[in-house]
Design a protein around this motif. Sequence first.
Motif, PDB file in Angstrom:
ATOM      1  N   UNK A 110      52.509  76.580  23.027  1.00 41.99           N
ATOM      2  CA  UNK A 110      52.590  75.853  22.105  1.00 41.99           C
ATOM      3  C   UNK A 110      53.747  75.658  21.095  1.00 41.99           C
ATOM      4  N   UNK A 111      54.066  74.326  20.682  1.00 41.39           N
ATOM      5  CA  UNK A 111      55.164  74.200  19.962  1.00 41.39           C
ATOM      6  C   UNK A 111      54.858  73.730  18.592  1.00 41.39           C
ATOM      7  N   UNK A 112      55.409  74.516  17.587  1.00 41.44           N
ATOM      8  CA  UNK A 112      54.672  74.244  16.295  1.00 41.44           C
ATOM      9  C   UNK A 112      56.017  73.869  15.198  1.00 41.44           C
ATOM     10  N   UNK A 113      55.947  72.891  14.329  1.00 43.40           N
ATOM     11  CA  UNK A 113      57.072  72.567  13.341  1.00 43.40           C
ATOM     12  C   UNK A 113      56.532  72.810  12.141  1.00 43.40           C
ATOM     13  N   UNK A 114      57.138  73.244  11.112  1.00 46.66           N
ATOM     14  CA  UNK A 114      56.838  73.712   9.780  1.00 46.66           C
ATOM     15  C   UNK A 114      58.263  73.355   8.976  1.00 46.66           C
ATOM     16  N   UNK A 115      57.917  72.489   8.033  1.00 49.13           N
ATOM     17  CA  UNK A 115      58.824  72.064   7.116  1.00 49.13           C
ATOM     18  C   UNK A 115      59.142  72.894   6.029  1.00 49.13           C
ATOM     19  N   UNK A 116      60.498  73.004   5.585  1.00 49.76           N
ATOM     20  CA  UNK A 116      60.876  73.734   4.422  1.00 49.76           C
ATOM     21  C   UNK A 116      60.114  73.661   3.190  1.00 49.76           C
ATOM     22  N   UNK A 117      59.506  72.360   2.997  1.00 53.64           N
ATOM     23  CA  UNK A 117      58.515  72.026   1.803  1.00 53.64           C
ATOM     24  C   UNK A 117      57.273  72.655   1.978  1.00 53.64           C
ATOM     25  N   UNK A 118      57.003  72.721   3.177  1.00 46.63           N
ATOM     26  CA  UNK A 118      55.574  73.016   3.518  1.00 46.63           C
ATOM     27  C   UNK A 118      55.612  74.829   3.580  1.00 46.63           C
ATOM     28  N   UNK A 119      56.544  75.285   4.185  1.00 43.14           N
ATOM     29  CA  UNK A 119      56.682  76.670   3.951  1.00 43.14           C
ATOM     30  C   UNK A 119      56.824  77.509   2.396  1.00 43.14           C
ATOM     31  N   UNK A 120      57.394  76.709   1.887  1.00 42.81           N
ATOM     32  CA  UNK A 120      57.436  76.898   0.333  1.00 42.81           C
ATOM     33  C   UNK A 120      56.207  76.837  -0.467  1.00 42.81           C
ATOM     34  N   UNK A 121      55.531  75.804  -0.072  1.00 40.22           N
ATOM     35  CA  UNK A 121      54.045  75.795  -0.630  1.00 40.22           C
ATOM     36  C   UNK A 121      53.247  76.682  -0.009  1.00 40.22           C
ATOM     37  N   UNK A 122      53.193  77.008   1.173  1.00 41.13           N
ATOM     38  CA  UNK A 122      52.395  77.940   1.747  1.00 41.13           C
ATOM     39  C   UNK A 122      52.563  79.644   0.952  1.00 41.13           C
ATOM     40  N   UNK A 123      53.950  79.789   0.761  1.00 42.17           N
ATOM     41  CA  UNK A 123      54.314  81.208   0.031  1.00 42.17           C
ATOM     42  C   UNK A 123      53.682  81.237  -1.459  1.00 42.17           C
ATOM     43  N   UNK A 124      53.208  80.203  -1.904  1.00 42.40           N
ATOM     44  CA  UNK A 124      52.604  80.210  -3.466  1.00 42.40           C
ATOM     45  C   UNK A 124      51.168  80.095  -3.178  1.00 42.40           C
TER      46      UNK A 124
END
Length: 252
Positions: A96-110
């Motif tokens: 698999x190849x997965x792309x996570x954006x900076x915005x999505x990572x920070x949203x997930x951290x909350x």
Amino acid sequence: MPDEHRLEEKFLSQEAERRISEKLDEVEQIEIDVQTDLLKIAQGQADGVSVAGQGLVIQEGIRVQEIKLQTDSIAINPFNALFGQIELSEPVNAIARMILTEVDINRALTSDFVRSQMQNLELNVDGEIVSFEPEEIQVFLPGDGKVEFRGKVLLKEIGNTRPLAYTAIARPRTHSQPAMLESFNCTEGGGISIELITAFMRKAKELMDIPYFEWEDITFSIKDIQVEIGSLILLLEAQVRQIPSSTTVLSP
């Protein structure tokens, strides 16, 4: 999907797309391609399954910008397959190849789910246990293979609890180099001892070197991490024990 796909492939693929889409919080686009035919279904076989999706929110606050996945040949339950449900008879390997954006990572951290996994992390400092509870964390992806962290933690030492703010720069593990912590700086809280920072760096490296992680009935192994400006690209190998169904895709 291409017009030349057989009717049974289209039926299984469209039914799989429907089932998964119904259980995602949000989905911009998803395409599932079950590579098989009626004879193989009757024999409990399929050549493979490919998944391509964009903008997938698997549960509140956790979003994947893009994912592409391809399995090896698989053994399936032929009776369930005839009714549009792909149920594995034995584990299957996938890439698999997965792309996570900076915005999505920070949203997930909350998100509540991620925060619940980050409570009261413990460090062994010369035989004494010191715990810290993350209060805030932000991730920045400047490119050049680097990830920057800024955050605040509640540090719980023996007889003393105090807040601590920090910045750190790390290079994730890739196929050609180990994980590296380039810098760690205290920005508030009076600093920490050399012994504690050594234990913290050891813990950070341990977390970055985790060989695999699990979600539902899927075990992922990270083979490479590419850091681009504003996005993180993960190249994964996976062992799929069961394809998430309508009853399991949202389970924590």
